[in-house]
Write an enzyme that holds these catalytic residues in place. Structure first.
Site, PDB file in Angstrom:
ATOM      1  N   HIS A  30       9.816   1.373  17.286  1.00  0.00           N
ATOM      2  CA  HIS A  30       8.962   1.581  16.122  1.00  0.00           C
ATOM      3  C   HIS A  30       8.450   0.228  15.651  1.00  0.00           C
ATOM      4  O   HIS A  30       9.216  -0.734  15.534  1.00  0.00           O
ATOM      5  CB  HIS A  30       9.735   2.280  15.001  1.00  0.00           C
ATOM      6  CG  HIS A  30       8.863   2.747  13.890  1.00  0.00           C
ATOM      7  ND1 HIS A  30       7.737   3.518  14.099  1.00  0.00           N
ATOM      8  CD2 HIS A  30       8.916   2.544  12.546  1.00  0.00           C
ATOM      9  CE1 HIS A  30       7.148   3.776  12.944  1.00  0.00           C
ATOM     10  NE2 HIS A  30       7.843   3.179  11.984  1.00  0.00           N
ATOM     11  N   HIS A  42       4.110   0.262   7.881  1.00  0.00           N
ATOM     12  CA  HIS A  42       4.062   0.837   9.231  1.00  0.00           C
ATOM     13  C   HIS A  42       3.400   2.201   9.206  1.00  0.00           C
ATOM     14  O   HIS A  42       3.228   2.817   8.153  1.00  0.00           O
ATOM     15  CB  HIS A  42       5.471   0.910   9.844  1.00  0.00           C
ATOM     16  CG  HIS A  42       6.499   1.569   8.982  1.00  0.00           C
ATOM     17  ND1 HIS A  42       7.139   2.742   9.336  1.00  0.00           N
ATOM     18  CD2 HIS A  42       7.027   1.231   7.776  1.00  0.00           C
ATOM     19  CE1 HIS A  42       8.002   3.086   8.394  1.00  0.00           C
ATOM     20  NE2 HIS A  42       7.960   2.178   7.433  1.00  0.00           N
ATOM     21  N   CYS A 152       2.101   3.724  15.969  1.00  0.00           N
ATOM     22  CA  CYS A 152       2.570   2.612  15.137  1.00  0.00           C
ATOM     23  C   CYS A 152       2.272   1.254  15.758  1.00  0.00           C
ATOM     24  O   CYS A 152       1.983   0.281  15.050  1.00  0.00           O
ATOM     25  CB  CYS A 152       4.065   2.763  14.848  1.00  0.00           C
ATOM     26  SG  CYS A 152       5.124   2.792  16.333  1.00  0.00           S
TER      27      CYS A 152
END
Length: 263
Positions: A30, A42, A152
């Site tokens: 991530h 994010h 992301c």
């Protein structure tokens, strides 16, 4: 920071850093932008770190961090209209290790990284511009989340470089997505080598070469179908539909994972 690992200590973090953390079994990482004051901005799929709208989510979500129901006063929940969120560093890492994404790496360094989604040949903009883009997108969104074309990592790379892939039918700039799709494609393209050689090592070398070539050619720093887009212009175009990233249906998301051919 080095060839083998991008792992860093919190003390070395600077506002504008593109950071990431691997989830369970290194299934995915991530990504986000550290903006200072222990905050990370994010991009998520309505608060969920990753998703495809298919049965693949059962694997991806199970590999993600478990979320407690305790409210964190630092974290900002996802906006109703988009998935850009602000989290404290602890919640972003979710118990994982902190890594910093590298920019302006050499071709040799890039190819030495067997897994995509850790570095790029592209040049980063100054940190203050990076933080401005991230904060602007926190308020205005980054379009619909798409695990293959607008995820992301794509968000973080855009914040760092201002570069966008403009051809709507091609993959986004995410090296992580290229790695997921590039491996099977490399295996398929190297299959005809069995007619040339029965040596398993030769076939493996061919598959690795095809995989590395695909990663290199699709890196945001090498692509010809990218353009610099100011963040205010990006959000304006998204709001009027000039840029569209349509959230995929389960069928479309599954199809995106398959290689395509053109006649």
């Amino acid at each position: 920071m080095g060839l083998l690992s991008n792992r860093i200590d919190r003390s070395s973090l600077k506002p504008g850093d593109h950071i990431y953390s691997w989830r369970t079994a290194y299934i995915y990482a991530h990504h986000g932008i550290y903006v200072g004051d222990d905050r990370v901005i994010h991009f998520t799929r309505r608060g969920q770190e990753v998703g495809t709208g298919t049965v693949l989510d059962l694997i991806l979500v199970s590999s993600g961090p478990s979320r407690t129901h305790t409210h964190c006063p630092t974290c900002v929940p996802p906006n109703e209209g988009h998935g850009v969120v602000s989290s404290c560093l602890n919640c972003f890492l979710a118990g994982g290790v902190l890594y910093r994404f590298e920019y302006s790496v050499t071709a040799a360094h890039f190819l030495a990284k067997a897994r995509g989604g850790t570095c790029t040949l592209a040049v980063s903009d100054p940190n203050e511009i990076v933080v401005h883009r991230a904060n602007h997108l926190l308020q205005n969104g980054f379009g619909c989340y798409d695990v293959f074309k607008n995820n992301c990592e794509d968000f973080a790379i855009y914040c760092k470089t201002g570069l966008l892939v403009l051809e709507g039918r091609t993959m986004g700039q995410s090296g992580q997505a290229v790695s997921i799709i590039g491996g099977p494609i490399a295996a398929i393209l190297s299959t005809p080598m069995r007619f040339v050689t029965t040596n398993i090592y030769g076939m493996a070398a061919t598959a690795v070469s095809v995989y590395c070539a695909s990663r290199y050619a699709t890196d945001i720093g090498m692509r010809a179908d990218v353009a610099k887009v100011e963040v205010e212009d990006l959000t304006r175009r998204l709001s009027v539909g000039l840029f569209q990233v349509i959230e995929p249906t389960p069928v479309a998301a599954a199809a995106a994972a398959l290689p395509t051919t053109t006649s």
